[in-house]
Enzyme design. Sequence first.
Site, mmCIF file in Angstrom:
data_model
loop_
_atom_site.group_PDB
_atom_site.id
_atom_site.type_symbol
_atom_site.label_atom_id
_atom_site.label_comp_id
_atom_site.label_asym_id
_atom_site.label_seq_id
_atom_site.Cartn_x
_atom_site.Cartn_y
_atom_site.Cartn_z
ATOM 1 N N VAL A 161 0.852 -1.179 0.000
ATOM 2 C CA VAL A 161 0.000 0.000 0.000
ATOM 3 C C VAL A 161 0.894 1.237 0.000
ATOM 4 C CG1 VAL A 161 -1.780 1.231 1.305
ATOM 5 C CG2 VAL A 161 -1.729 -1.268 1.336
ATOM 6 N N CYS A 162 0.632 2.155 -0.911
ATOM 7 C CA CYS A 162 1.459 3.368 -0.981
ATOM 8 C C CYS A 162 1.296 4.206 0.279
ATOM 9 C CB CYS A 162 1.071 4.215 -2.190
ATOM 10 S SG CYS A 162 1.828 5.852 -2.142
#
Lengths: 127, 130
Positions: B77-78
């Site tokens: 997940v960024c």
Amino acid sequence: MSEENAGGVAKKFLYVNRKAPYGTIYALESLEVVLIGAAFEQDVSLAFLGDGVYQLTKGQDTKSLEVKNFSPTYRALEDYDVTKLYVEEGALQARGLSESDLVVPVEVVSAQRMAEIMEGQDVILSF
Amino acid sequence: MKFGILVNEGPYTHQASDTAYQFVKAALAKGHEIYRVFFYHDGVNNATRLTVPPQDDRNIVKRWSELAAQHKLDLVVCIAAAQRRGLMDKSEAKRNGKDADNIAPGFRISGLGQLIEAGIQADRLVVFGA
């Protein structure tokens, strides 16, 4: 930073920008990928299609929107060695824009040429 | 073939996460390798363990977690996109002085460099959504 380029050979990355700069976050977050990606020393190009051409227009004033005007960041791309910016000719024309309305030097290309540019890429990230 | 996957839209609103999931499952079934699944833009919302979908609907988040456990998938997940949207793991919650974390099992939070790396290392990077 060549150690980050684990494969040794640079790949051709194309970031395709299709959306207006405000109204959605895609343009801003796309630019964030470009800036981070610049550290990986790949062969980077940016393409602007459709409403994406608005990302590059001069005189953006976002004050009343209460969002940050990030258009100056496009002028900093040169410092990251990101210099290949392609703008689709028809997208500019359809919006009554010309190259002189843009904040950075770009190469205006036909849809046909844009297709060829895309054909020559290894990785295309479309936002 | 070695695939990198990018998911750009959140669960339920948009089909992107469903299609990406089906693609990953089909690719694995055919013996392909999934190098990484990267969640960006609203795609980070696929990683919240606090979703409670109706019982007669698919559980998108749980489905990703289970697939990750089954195939040792790297679900990333960024961090920048996650912070904007209130997605955090324990250490991020602590660092930002928040009283809760909400990352589902099998997901990890990391930087955009992980997306670029997936583009470099994979034979194909397939983008879902946006």
